[in-house]
Design an enzyme around this catalytic site. Structure first.
Site, PDB file in Angstrom:
ATOM      1  N   GLU A 437      27.329 -17.289  23.846  1.00 31.28           N
ATOM      2  CA  GLU A 437      25.528 -17.466  24.190  1.00 31.28           C
ATOM      3  C   GLU A 437      25.261 -15.832  24.757  1.00 31.28           C
ATOM      4  O   GLU A 437      24.580 -15.174  23.497  1.00 31.28           O
ATOM      5  CB  GLU A 437      25.374 -18.119  26.349  1.00 31.28           C
ATOM      6  N   GLU A 704      28.493 -19.452  37.121  1.00 34.46           N
ATOM      7  CA  GLU A 704      27.392 -20.056  37.082  1.00 34.46           C
ATOM      8  C   GLU A 704      26.703 -21.136  37.840  1.00 34.46           C
ATOM      9  O   GLU A 704      25.851 -21.296  38.375  1.00 34.46           O
ATOM     10  CB  GLU A 704      27.527 -20.553  35.151  1.00 34.46           C
TER      11      GLU A 704
HETATM   12  C1  BGC Z   1      21.692 -19.974  30.107  1.00 36.59           C
HETATM   13  C2  BGC Z   1      21.298 -19.545  31.569  1.00 36.59           C
HETATM   14  C3  BGC Z   1      19.884 -19.649  31.025  1.00 36.59           C
HETATM   15  C4  BGC Z   1      19.453 -21.283  30.455  1.00 36.59           C
HETATM   16  C5  BGC Z   1      18.380 -21.637  30.126  1.00 36.59           C
HETATM   17  C6  BGC Z   1      21.920 -21.688  29.451  1.00 36.59           C
HETATM   18  O1  BGC Z   1      22.552 -21.661  28.548  1.00 36.59           O
HETATM   19  O2  BGC Z   1      23.269 -19.732  29.772  1.00 36.59           O
HETATM   20  O3  BGC Z   1      21.562 -18.731  32.585  1.00 36.59           O
HETATM   21  O4  BGC Z   1      18.822 -19.914  32.077  1.00 36.59           O
HETATM   22  O5  BGC Z   1      20.580 -21.630  29.530  1.00 36.59           O
HETATM   23  O6  BGC Z   1      17.881 -23.086  30.877  1.00 36.59           O
END
Ligand code: BGC
Length: 827
Positions: A437, A704
């Protein structure tokens, strides 16, 4: 009197930056004066004074814009003199130098075509050693420049990560000491970076700004014989590099002994935007760390423990015989004592090196890893930890804030937030640094911006991010993509518009205004705010217009543990944020004298507010969306008609759940909307879910999710579990702004006048906070002693504080040190 922190556009001695209207700032210290009475600012080009303000009152320390006509590739000096109100005087001088600006290039774009990760090079002759030399250079996707075998700079991941289809950042490097009389050699190493290859939710290589790697450079050397200009052109050659594979997510494969190919470069014109002087502050190795220990796991693996979840890579000594493959896999956690990469999804996050037997030091060039543990394969055991060095890579921003308390867990939490910012402020504010990501998620950046600005000087960093955001908005009719940069991806169209994510366009500029009080930043970003506000206003039904993430990862749907979107109604969130964006746009427009826009934005704000109150509150003021986050937003944005009642509902919901349940959107403001005691209760709670739960489980960065790990240290089954994700670290803004009580005031931003309203609690013991504001260091300290509570505030030159003490006393405090004692029982 001393003048320090001389900055132009919030950058120290900027070289080759896009300065637009240069804006000057400085800090005054060591003076008996309290305020600046007069100041004078002069700008010189060589010995010519090109601007002189004269001796005038009112030059703003936070940012004084001068209407300079700058020329390309010129060095400027500026002098600032300050007269204090007690008659003392101080002066200081600093430099800045322009880049190529809009000057045409003599260098040409060149490429090795199909050959990936090639090295482009050329020898050239200098009749004498130059007096000074600069190189103007960029490359797509990533490049590194070597002059005569030495790196031209310590910057990494150049040219930076941004929307290359709209603009490409040009770097200027000073080549002092690198060039010599006679033969010289310039080498440009290239790799795909985010430009081509796998990035952003793709499983294969369909993500690209440009299908080939390329570079353009122009060297200007001043020699005794005159100026020598040398640039990239068709006479350059290319060679295969030792880098066989390079990918942001997967890492790199190196074969230093490889017999590669070579050829003559081709000229090209990459499908990218115009070349512009850079905005990104440099990315560097900020510090180095030695492994804490070498572990042999129950599986027999050899694993290095760096003792800290960090971002960057290991540099190591290759002591292997020729032909042996050494492999390093990067991971964040040991599960049941064994190396785990279960949370990296498809990212291979590995570095592979085929030894050439030469005893070299090895490290990757064009990728990064988020890790605490490194699995070693192919190495002779036992390994010597001295052969390994952890390189901590980050955007090099000045750390401006620090807090220490009498509570160990809290101190670790504060450190964790700092490490998560370091690791994820890598040219782009990324969600996470380890899995597939690592993108500039707008919502994460928005909720963390306040904390980020307390901890580090982020003005220049966010300026680049917001410039990139505006480029993206202009492609999308004002809409803000989910991530910035939103790189082109052939298989997926544009995605954006989410509530609380797109609002980064208004929240971040306003946060910068609050922290730095520099109107030029707000002026530059007013278009972001306006365009986003208008996009939202143009939606018939915003909640249905796109995919929303809502109160992401909230815990208020216990019956659906896999659901990531929290329970707070999207319609409610849309009205809250539409109001916030319109309100901030109106405030910014008023400050900038844009009357029509201010009127339009105020009218929209009033309409959203009405609608929110009509739809989401009962006739007698009861909030109909019954979640903790809904209460927090209604309170924080002052949308609730009856604040006390809504606060009581929030407290009741917390009591009912027994803990917080907020997600990304509710968490940042949660503690601020609670009475101090309740806030401290949540802050110091150690059971799941809480901030200290993760600290207790040994976290060294922010997770997270509230439950990224289960109590046995294994990844929870929720999927998507980064251990370095700063969003919930937004609690640090409460520590600075409430626990230590230092809050900027909107009508005197940049801490020109600030609120000092600390919220001491005996469970914290003491709190010492230091904040390097635009006026200098603010210090707030409180401590519980046998006789009562002691408090102290240091106000810097040029600033003042509206103090509200815990015993109810209120006063205005000017520059200097102010001490207070509240005897036990007097509160
Ligand atoms: C990310 C988040 C992001 C989100 C959106 C995720 O995959 O890691 O931090 O804001 O997607 O919902």
């Amino acid at each position: 009197m001393h003048l320090t922190h001389l900055r132009v556009n919030h950058l120290e001695q900027p070289l080759g930056y896009n300065l637009m209207n240069p804006c000057f700032s400085w800090i005054v210290s060591d003076t008996k004066s309290a305020v600046q009475e007069n100041a004078s600012l002069r700008v010189y080009c060589a010995d010519d004074c090109i601007y002189d303000t004269g001796i005038v009152p009112g030059l703003d320390q936070r940012g004084t814009e001068l209407p300079l006509q700058l020329e390309p590739r010129k060095k400027y000096r500026w002098q600032i003199g300050v007269w204090g109100d007690q008659g003392d005087y101080g002066e200081a001088e600093a430099c800045f130098e322009t880049g190529k600006m809009s000057e045409p290039w003599t260098g040409k774009w060149i490429t090795a075509g199909e050959e990936r990760n090639a090295i482009l090079s050329r020898e050239f002759f200098l009749a004498s050693s130059p007096v000074s030399a600069r190189v103007y250079i960029t490359g797509i996707g990533l490049y590194r420049l070597f002059i005569n075998g030495k790196p031209a700079s310590d910057e990494l991941l150049t040219p930076g990560l941004n929307a290359y289809d709209r603009w490409v950042q040009v770097q200027t490097f000073d080549l002092e000491g690198l060039l010599q009389k006679g033969e010289n050699r310039m080498e440009i190493w290239l790799a795909g970076g985010i430009s081509r290859g796998r990035f952003s939710f793709t499983k294969n290589e369909d993500y690209e700004y440009c299908p080939y790697d390329c570079a353009i450079a122009e060297l200007h050397a001043e020699t005794a014989e005159g100026e020598v200009i040398f640039g990239t052109d068709e006479s350059w050659r290319w060679d295969s590099s030792p880098i066989v594979e390079s990918s942001i997510y997967d890492g790199e494969v190196w074969d230093p002994g490889r017999k590669g190919k070579s050829g003559t470069v081709q000229l090209c014109s990459p499908p990218t935007g115009p070349l512009r002087d850079r905005l990104s502050p440099p990315v560097r190795v900020l510090m180095e760390r030695k492994p804490l220990q070498v572990i042999t796991t129950p599986r027999g693996e050899t694993v290095l423990d760096m003792g800290q979840n960090m971002v960057g890579w290991l540099r190591f000594r290759d002591r292997a015989p020729q032909g042996r493959i050494l492999r390093l896999q990067y991971g964040e956690q040991l599960e049941k004592g064994c190396f785990s990469r279960a949370n990296l999804r498809t990212a291979k996050a590995a570095f592979e090196w085929k030894s050439d037997g030469a005893g070299r030091w090895a490290q990757p060039f064009f990728t990064w890893f988020g890790f605490r543990y490194v699995l070693l394969e192919g190495f002779d055991v036992p390994v010597d930890p001295e052969d390994f060095t952890g390189c901590v890579v980050s955007s090099a921003l000045e750390e401006t804030g620090s807090i220490t308390t009498g509570h160990e867990g809290l101190n670790r939490l504060i450190e964790n937030v700092r490490w998560s910012q370091r690791g994820n402020f890598l040219d782009v504010p990324t969600d996470c640094p380890q899995r597939d990501e690592r993108e500039g998620w707008t919502g994460d950046a928005q909720v963390f911006a306040d904390t980020a600005c307390y901890q580090m000087d982020c003005a220049a960093f966010f300026t680049k991010y917001l410039a990139d955001m505006l480029e993206e908005q202009q492609k999308a009719g004002g809409c803000v993509p989910y991530v910035v940069p939103f790189a082109r991806n052939r298989s997926r169209g544009f995605e954006g518009g989410a509530v609380g994510w797109g609002d980064a366009a208004s929240v971040i500029p306003w946060t910068l205004w609050q922290h730095y009080g520099d109107l030029s930043l707000l002026r530059r970003q007013l278009p972001n705010m306006r365009e986003w506000m208008e996009w939202v206003a143009a939606q018939d039904d915003w909640p249905k217009a796109c995919r929303h993430f809502g109160d992401w990862l909230a815990l208020d749907r216990p019956e659906e543990p896999k659901e990531r979107v929290g329970k707070t109604d999207i319609g409610f969130l849309c009205l809250c944020y539409a109001w916030l964006t319109a309100k901030r746009t109106a405030q910014a427009a008023e400050l900038l004298g844009e009357k029509d826009l201010a009127q339009r934005a105020n009218a929209l704000a009033a309409c959203y507010r009405n609608k929110a109150q009509k739809t989401w509150f009962s006739g007698d003021g009861e909030l109909l969306c019954r979640t903790q986050t809904a209460c927090v937003l209604a309170l924080h944005l002052r949308l609730a008609p009856d604040l006390d009642r809504t606060r009581e509902l929030l407290r009741a919901l917390i009591r009912e759940a027994g803990h917080l349940t907020t997600g990304f959107l509710g968490t940042p403001w949660l503690l601020a909307e609670l009475p101090s005691r309740d806030a401290w209760d949540l802050l110091l709670r150690e059971e799941y879910p809480s901030w200290l739960y993760e600290v207790k489980l040994g976290a060294t960065t922010i997770w997270e999710r509230w439950n990224s790990l289960t109590p046995d240290g294994c990844f929870s089954e929720t999927g998507m579990n980064s251990l370095n994700h700063y969003a919930y670290g937004s609690v640090a803004a409460w520590l600075y702004g409430y626990m230590s009580g230092i809050r900027s005031l909107d009508d005197a931003p940049g801490f020109r006048r600030f609120r000092w309203e600390p919220l001491p609690d005996p469970r914290g013991g003491f709190a010492k906070c230091s904040l390097r504001s635009p006026f200098g260091e603010i210090r707030s300290e409180w401590q519980f002693e046998e006789t009562g509570l002691s408090l102290q505030l240091t106000v810097p030159f040029g600033s003042e504080a509206e103090a509200q003490l815990p015993d109810g006393r209120q006063m205005l405090l000017g520059p200097g040190v102010h001490s207070f004692h509240i005897p036990s029982g007097a509160r």
